[in-house]
Motif scaffolding. Structure first.
Motif, PDB file in Angstrom:
ATOM      1  N   UNK A  43      -3.716   0.391  -9.394  1.00 44.93           N
ATOM      2  CA  UNK A  43      -3.403   0.052 -10.789  1.00 44.93           C
ATOM      3  C   UNK A  43      -2.069  -0.695 -10.932  1.00 44.93           C
ATOM      4  N   UNK A  44      -1.152  -0.480  -9.997  1.00 47.10           N
ATOM      5  CA  UNK A  44       0.152  -1.163 -10.026  1.00 47.10           C
ATOM      6  C   UNK A  44       0.021  -2.647  -9.685  1.00 47.10           C
ATOM      7  N   UNK A  63      -6.966  -0.425   5.321  1.00 53.48           N
ATOM      8  CA  UNK A  63      -8.192   0.163   4.791  1.00 53.48           C
ATOM      9  C   UNK A  63      -8.102   1.693   4.823  1.00 53.48           C
ATOM     10  N   UNK A  64      -8.371   2.323   3.683  1.00 56.55           N
ATOM     11  CA  UNK A  64      -8.350   3.778   3.597  1.00 56.55           C
ATOM     12  C   UNK A  64      -6.996   4.375   3.285  1.00 56.55           C
ATOM     13  N   UNK A  65      -5.932   3.598   3.301  1.00 57.46           N
ATOM     14  CA  UNK A  65      -4.596   4.107   2.992  1.00 57.46           C
ATOM     15  C   UNK A  65      -4.437   4.176   1.477  1.00 57.46           C
ATOM     16  N   UNK A  66      -4.175   5.354   0.949  1.00 55.86           N
ATOM     17  CA  UNK A  66      -4.068   5.542  -0.494  1.00 55.86           C
ATOM     18  C   UNK A  66      -2.636   5.501  -0.998  1.00 55.86           C
ATOM     19  N   UNK A  67      -1.683   5.224  -0.130  1.00 56.32           N
ATOM     20  CA  UNK A  67      -0.280   5.156  -0.515  1.00 56.32           C
ATOM     21  C   UNK A  67      -0.004   3.830  -1.224  1.00 56.32           C
ATOM     22  N   UNK A  68       0.502   3.922  -2.451  1.00 56.57           N
ATOM     23  CA  UNK A  68       0.750   2.728  -3.269  1.00 56.57           C
ATOM     24  C   UNK A  68       2.193   2.272  -3.066  1.00 56.57           C
ATOM     25  N   UNK A  69       2.395   1.413  -2.095  1.00 55.51           N
ATOM     26  CA  UNK A  69       3.703   0.805  -1.890  1.00 55.51           C
ATOM     27  C   UNK A  69       3.513  -0.683  -1.604  1.00 55.51           C
TER      28      UNK A  69
END
Length: 100
Positions: free
Chosen positions: A83-84, A91-97
């Motif tokens: 959303x940011x 792929x598969x990494x859910x960390x939003x950075x």
């Protein structure tokens, strides 16, 4: 550059683009039309990941099916960003950075 050099450069570019598209199709596994792996991970970043490869392909002369593959892959990336507005680093990494 002379005509021979231009033809040789175009042939090399065409061969590279064909191989990049072919490799992306083989690694996709159904999630999108093109995907690439480096060191066992499907990176999305610009340095050695999907974003960088898409950037390079958009600057090349592509065959019609290659154009469609790139478009569909870009749509896949847009649909799967956080959303940011950031993209996953792999792929598969859910960390939003921020991906670099």
């Amino acid at each position: 550059m002379n005509t021979f050099s231009n033809l040789a450069l175009k042939l090399i570019q065409r061969t590279l683009v064909d191989e990049i598209i072919k490799a992306g199709r083989l690694a996709c596994k159904g999630r999108c039309l093109l995907m690439y792996e480096s060191h066992g991970k499907k990176y999305w970043g610009a340095g050695h990941g999907l974003a960088g490869i898409m950037h390079a392909l958009m600057d090349m002369e592509l065959k019609p099916d290659g154009v469609e593959d790139v478009k569909c892959t870009l749509h896949f990336m847009i649909r799967n960003r956080f959303p940011s507005g950031n993209y996953p680093s792999s792929e598969g990494n859910e960390s939003d950075h921020l991906v670099h």
